[in-house]
Design a protein around this motif. Structure first.
Motif, PDB file in Angstrom:
ATOM      1  N   ASN A  10      45.326  30.483  35.165  1.00  0.00           N
ATOM      2  CA  ASN A  10      45.448  29.195  35.958  1.00  0.00           C
ATOM      3  C   ASN A  10      44.532  28.062  35.002  1.00  0.00           C
ATOM      4  O   ASN A  10      43.542  28.016  34.900  1.00  0.00           O
ATOM      5  CB  ASN A  10      44.756  29.337  37.285  1.00  0.00           C
ATOM      6  N   ARG A  56      38.502  33.443  43.318  1.00  0.00           N
ATOM      7  CA  ARG A  56      39.607  32.667  42.774  1.00  0.00           C
ATOM      8  C   ARG A  56      40.348  33.310  41.506  1.00  0.00           C
ATOM      9  O   ARG A  56      41.345  32.799  40.991  1.00  0.00           O
ATOM     10  CB  ARG A  56      39.322  31.048  42.478  1.00  0.00           C
ATOM     11  N   ALA A  58      42.412  35.673  39.422  1.00  0.00           N
ATOM     12  CA  ALA A  58      43.666  36.587  39.832  1.00  0.00           C
ATOM     13  C   ALA A  58      43.447  38.110  39.169  1.00  0.00           C
ATOM     14  O   ALA A  58      42.333  38.223  38.263  1.00  0.00           O
ATOM     15  CB  ALA A  58      44.793  35.635  39.102  1.00  0.00           C
ATOM     16  N   GLN A  59      44.274  38.723  39.425  1.00  0.00           N
ATOM     17  CA  GLN A  59      44.027  40.185  38.961  1.00  0.00           C
ATOM     18  C   GLN A  59      44.558  40.354  37.571  1.00  0.00           C
ATOM     19  O   GLN A  59      44.085  41.215  36.615  1.00  0.00           O
ATOM     20  CB  GLN A  59      44.823  41.080  39.789  1.00  0.00           C
ATOM     21  N   THR A  60      45.374  39.220  37.079  1.00  0.00           N
ATOM     22  CA  THR A  60      45.437  39.236  35.351  1.00  0.00           C
ATOM     23  C   THR A  60      44.548  38.568  34.788  1.00  0.00           C
ATOM     24  O   THR A  60      44.449  38.584  33.496  1.00  0.00           O
ATOM     25  CB  THR A  60      46.865  38.750  35.490  1.00  0.00           C
ATOM     26  N   ASP A  61      43.404  37.926  35.385  1.00  0.00           N
ATOM     27  CA  ASP A  61      42.376  37.239  34.742  1.00  0.00           C
ATOM     28  C   ASP A  61      41.406  38.276  34.220  1.00  0.00           C
ATOM     29  O   ASP A  61      41.167  39.308  34.872  1.00  0.00           O
ATOM     30  CB  ASP A  61      41.666  36.266  35.401  1.00  0.00           C
TER      31      ASP A  61
END
Length: 90
Positions: A10, A56, A58-61
């Motif tokens: 993001n 805040r 994400a699981q992809t971060d």
């Protein structure tokens, strides 16, 4: 010392996170910060990341925080090597 490496998808959150880290340390690479300070300040940084940012992400971060001690050996080259040396202007 803390080394914080991150990959946040993001754009708005990534910018906010980088600006937060810039208040406490210097950028070693685009998404890697070095924070050298007292234990109290390092604890505050970790607490704020946990309280303000952790929910805040994400699981992809990917955010990795390395707690470095004085016994850790770091070998630096290029700009990273120069950033540790004092600058003398005559």
């Amino acid at each position: 010392m803390l080394l914080v490496a991150y990959d946040i998808s993001n754009n708005k959150l990534r910018t906010k996170f980088a600006k937060f880290l810039e208040k406490f340390g210097g950028r070693l690479q685009y998404s890697v910060f070095e924070i050298t300070n007292s234990k109290r300040v390092l604890d505050i940084v970790l607490a704020e990341i946990e309280g303000e940012f952790a929910d805040r992400f994400a699981q992809t971060d990917s955010i990795i925080i390395f707690n470095m001690s004085k016994q850790c050996k770091m070998t630096k080259f290029g700009y990273a090597k120069n950033s540790d040396e004092d600058l003398i202007i005559i």
